[in-house]
Scaffold this motif. Structure first.
Motif, PDB file in Angstrom:
ATOM      1  N   UNK A  15      14.642 -17.907   7.742  1.00  0.00           N
ATOM      2  CA  UNK A  15      13.647 -18.480   8.650  1.00  0.00           C
ATOM      3  C   UNK A  15      13.627 -19.999   8.535  1.00  0.00           C
ATOM      4  N   UNK A  16      13.506 -20.666   9.667  1.00  0.00           N
ATOM      5  CA  UNK A  16      13.282 -22.111   9.718  1.00  0.00           C
ATOM      6  C   UNK A  16      11.911 -22.371  10.317  1.00  0.00           C
ATOM      7  N   UNK A  27       1.268 -23.354   6.712  1.00  0.00           N
ATOM      8  CA  UNK A  27       0.726 -22.010   6.477  1.00  0.00           C
ATOM      9  C   UNK A  27       1.728 -20.934   6.883  1.00  0.00           C
ATOM     10  N   UNK A  28       2.462 -21.162   7.983  1.00  0.00           N
ATOM     11  CA  UNK A  28       3.447 -20.183   8.439  1.00  0.00           C
ATOM     12  C   UNK A  28       4.603 -20.090   7.466  1.00  0.00           C
ATOM     13  N   UNK A  29       5.052 -21.231   6.963  1.00  0.00           N
ATOM     14  CA  UNK A  29       6.144 -21.214   5.986  1.00  0.00           C
ATOM     15  C   UNK A  29       5.757 -20.411   4.750  1.00  0.00           C
ATOM     16  N   UNK A  41      12.455 -25.717   5.597  1.00  0.00           N
ATOM     17  CA  UNK A  41      11.288 -26.502   5.982  1.00  0.00           C
ATOM     18  C   UNK A  41      11.751 -27.805   6.622  1.00  0.00           C
ATOM     19  N   UNK A  42      11.359 -28.025   7.875  1.00  0.00           N
ATOM     20  CA  UNK A  42      11.789 -29.194   8.637  1.00  0.00           C
ATOM     21  C   UNK A  42      10.582 -30.017   9.052  1.00  0.00           C
ATOM     22  N   UNK A  43      10.660 -31.319   8.861  1.00  0.00           N
ATOM     23  CA  UNK A  43       9.640 -32.267   9.326  1.00  0.00           C
ATOM     24  C   UNK A  43      10.151 -33.664   9.021  1.00  0.00           C
ATOM     25  N   UNK A  55       5.304 -24.479  -3.007  1.00  0.00           N
ATOM     26  CA  UNK A  55       4.353 -23.411  -2.671  1.00  0.00           C
ATOM     27  C   UNK A  55       5.080 -22.168  -2.159  1.00  0.00           C
ATOM     28  N   UNK A  56       6.123 -22.385  -1.374  1.00  0.00           N
ATOM     29  CA  UNK A  56       6.886 -21.245  -0.842  1.00  0.00           C
ATOM     30  C   UNK A  56       7.574 -20.477  -1.964  1.00  0.00           C
ATOM     31  N   UNK A  57       8.158 -21.192  -2.899  1.00  0.00           N
ATOM     32  CA  UNK A  57       8.819 -20.506  -4.013  1.00  0.00           C
ATOM     33  C   UNK A  57       7.800 -19.727  -4.835  1.00  0.00           C
ATOM     34  N   UNK A  58       6.637 -20.327  -5.051  1.00  0.00           N
ATOM     35  CA  UNK A  58       5.593 -19.637  -5.806  1.00  0.00           C
ATOM     36  C   UNK A  58       5.089 -18.409  -5.057  1.00  0.00           C
TER      37      UNK A  58
END
Length: 286
Positions: A15-16, A27-29, A41-43, A55-58
């Motif tokens: 997912x991107x 929040x979606x990520x 994660x793109x920005x 946070x995503x890894x956790x």
């Protein structure tokens, strides 16, 4: 790890999330990470993305990586999509959340602010789609989510560039659906949040001389993220984030004369606070 990948090949969903540094994108990520996805994660703000990646890894992501990407720059979007696909050989889900707001009537809006809003919100979504859709078509499967707005369905005073951009995003989603209907496993999802408590209001390019707040009722971004994940899993085409949205769209469509005279002015009052009011509130809080 929970398996969510339904296309050819082994492993978790890839997912991107575009615009993942804050708000709905962040929040979606995290919600996708909690499913065990590989999450890109793109920005523009890489420092903020690094925090979201942790946070995503956790939360349980199979992996998480960050890529600096400005949706106003076609070559950056192309490179970010290619990198995301190259990591695992495919893209299963792309969620486009990047957006900015400006306030003010059309004659009040600064020309550059108006251009930035339309360019980022609408042309940025089109740029993402232009690079993602060929990948999904080549794979013959995958999902592109475009995050629009309730204001892509109704008109309100004092937000013309933003409203025009979000009506355009809804039109883009509809166009993409009809252009890809020949591939039943390629899905385009349009999600329309109402008021969401995010930084977008604090960072608004404001030409109306007000301090901006989301009009009630206000949802947390985590609620919108859950709606987005459900829409992906259920292959929904168009989703509102609350029943309030449905009621407002029905009123706008059925009784436009009443909407124009009553609901519009009410929205203008509840979505702006004068700078004097904001100063008073700050002094009272301090």
């Amino acid at each position: 790890m929970t398996e969510h990948h339904h296309s050819t090949g082994e492993g978790a969903t890839v997912s991107l999330v575009v615009g993942a540094s804050s708000g709905i994108g962040r929040a979606t990520a995290i919600a996708l990470a909690a499913r065990g996805d590989h999450v890109g994660l793109l920005a523009r703000r890489v420092d903020a993305l690094e925090d979201v990646a942790r946070e995503c890894r956790a939360a349980g992501a199979a992996s998480a990586w960050v890529t600096s990407c400005d949706v106003d720059e076609d070559d950056e979007v192309a490179a970010a999509v290619a990198e995301g696909r190259g990591r695992h050989g495919r893209l299963d889900v792309v969620v486009h959340c990047a957006g900015i707001v400006t306030y003010g009537r059309v004659e009040e809006a600064d020309a550059e602010d108006a251009r930035r809003v339309v360019h980022t919100n609408l042309l940025g979504a089109m740029t993402v789609a232009r690079h993602v859709v060929p990948v999904l078509r080549e794979q013959r499967r995958g999902t592109l989510v475009l995050v629009g707005s309730l204001l892509g369905h109704v008109a309100v005073p004092g937000m013309t560039p933003y409203v025009v951009s979000k009506w355009g995003v809804r039109a883009l989603a509809r166009q993409l659906h009809i252009e890809n209907i020949d591939l039943p496993d390629v899905h385009v999802v349009h999600v329309a949040p109402g008021s969401v408590d995010t930084e977008i209001y604090d960072e608004a390019l404001d030409d109306a001389g007000a301090v901006n707040t989301p009009p009630p009722p206000v949802l947390p971004p985590e609620s919108v993220a859950r709606t987005i994940v459900r829409a992906i899993e259920q292959h929904r085409r168009s989703v509102q984030t609350s029943l309030v949205n449905q009621a407002l769209i029905a009123a706008f469509t059925a009784v436009p004369w009443a909407w124009d005279r009553l609901v519009g002015p009410v929205f203008e009052r509840v979505s702006h606070r004068s700078t004097e009011t904001a100063d008073r509130e700050a002094r009272r809080a301090g």
